[in-house]
Write a protein that holds these residues in place. Structure first.
Motif, PDB file in Angstrom:
ATOM      1  N   GLU A  77       0.848  -1.188   0.000  1.00  9.37           N
ATOM      2  CA  GLU A  77       0.000   0.000   0.000  1.00  9.37           C
ATOM      3  C   GLU A  77       0.882   1.236   0.000  1.00  9.37           C
ATOM      4  N   ILE A  78       0.500   2.219  -0.797  1.00  8.88           N
ATOM      5  CA  ILE A  78       1.202   3.499  -0.846  1.00  8.88           C
ATOM      6  C   ILE A  78       0.248   4.538  -0.283  1.00  8.88           C
ATOM      7  N   ASN A  79       0.654   5.169   0.811  1.00 11.04           N
ATOM      8  CA  ASN A  79      -0.218   6.106   1.518  1.00 11.04           C
ATOM      9  C   ASN A  79       0.506   7.405   1.817  1.00 11.04           C
ATOM     10  N   ASP A  80      -0.298   8.416   2.154  1.00  8.82           N
ATOM     11  CA  ASP A  80       0.201   9.625   2.792  1.00  8.82           C
ATOM     12  C   ASP A  80      -0.140   9.475   4.270  1.00  8.82           C
ATOM     13  N   ARG A  81       0.795   9.738   5.139  1.00  4.25           N
ATOM     14  CA  ARG A  81       0.556   9.568   6.577  1.00  4.25           C
ATOM     15  C   ARG A  81      -0.590  10.453   7.060  1.00  4.25           C
ATOM     16  N   ASN A  82      -0.870  11.523   6.352  1.00  2.00           N
ATOM     17  CA  ASN A  82      -1.940  12.427   6.750  1.00  2.00           C
ATOM     18  C   ASN A  82      -3.312  11.929   6.330  1.00  2.00           C
ATOM     19  N   GLY A  83      -3.400  10.763   5.774  1.00  3.67           N
ATOM     20  CA  GLY A  83      -4.700  10.181   5.510  1.00  3.67           C
ATOM     21  C   GLY A  83      -5.026   9.885   4.067  1.00  3.67           C
ATOM     22  N   SER A  84      -4.286  10.402   3.133  1.00  3.99           N
ATOM     23  CA  SER A  84      -4.597  10.129   1.727  1.00  3.99           C
ATOM     24  C   SER A  84      -4.103   8.742   1.345  1.00  3.99           C
ATOM     25  N   PHE A  85      -4.904   8.073   0.572  1.00  8.15           N
ATOM     26  CA  PHE A  85      -4.547   6.748   0.086  1.00  8.15           C
ATOM     27  C   PHE A  85      -4.268   6.853  -1.398  1.00  8.15           C
ATOM     28  N   PHE A  86      -3.145   6.351  -1.842  1.00  6.25           N
ATOM     29  CA  PHE A  86      -2.781   6.466  -3.248  1.00  6.25           C
ATOM     30  C   PHE A  86      -3.008   5.184  -4.030  1.00  6.25           C
ATOM     31  N   GLU A  87      -2.444   4.075  -3.552  1.00  9.37           N
ATOM     32  CA  GLU A  87      -2.503   2.870  -4.377  1.00  9.37           C
ATOM     33  C   GLU A  87      -2.360   1.636  -3.506  1.00  9.37           C
TER      34      GLU A  87
END
Length: 167
Positions: A77-87
């Motif tokens: 999983e590729i995420n932004d720690r601030n809550g956004s989910f990328f892939e």
């Protein structure tokens, strides 16, 4: 006469170190040749910055993009720690798709060119080989004849959060 026998006796008591010196010469040669063929690779890791306490009266700063790559048993999983989910890259036939990860990371680098740091979060029992492959994909993009490009070279490692079901 007594003195002669005493001197002759002392000469026979000396230690013969020839065999030990020969062994040391062989060991030095062996250590020098084996040191040439062994290579130690060290990957430098940087710790993520500590969370800063914010007061309620201070204006909220714009949230910075914090890249996280979470290695799960069934996906990456590729995420932004601030809550956004990328892939979410699901495992195909029991193996991880590192090429898709590299392509997604390249797209993220195009969107955030100044970003240099990333975190890899691992579940328990993550194979070491997979960790190294993901670290290599995060650090640089290898594009055949074009050479390589730096992506996110400052990598930190941590434990993965509990899994969420993401579709």
């Amino acid at each position: 006469m007594k003195r002669r026998t005493l001197l002759a006796r002392n000469e026979g008591d000396e230690l013969d170190l020839t065999a030990m010196i020969n062994m040391m010469v062989i060991l030095v040669c062996f250590l020098l040749t084996s040191a040439v063929f062994s290579r130690i690779t060290v990957l430098e890791l940087n710790m993520p910055p500590a969370a800063q306490a914010s007061s309620s009266s201070a204006p909220q700063p714009k949230k910075e993009f914090l890249l996280e790559v979470i290695l799960r048993k069934d996906a990456i999983e590729i995420n932004d720690r601030n809550g956004s989910f990328f892939e979410r890259i699901n495992n195909t036939s029991g193996s991880y798709d590192i090429k898709s990860l590299a392509q997604n990371l390249h797209q993220l680098k195009a969107r955030f060119p100044e970003k240099r740091d990333a975190s890899i979060l691992l579940e328990d029992d993550t194979p070491y080989d997979l960790l190294v492959q993901v670290m290599d994909a995060l650090r640089e993009e290898r594009s055949g004849a074009m050479g390589s490009a730096e992506l996110f070279p400052d990598i930190s490692i941590g434990d993965a959060p509990a899994g969420k079901k993401i579709k």
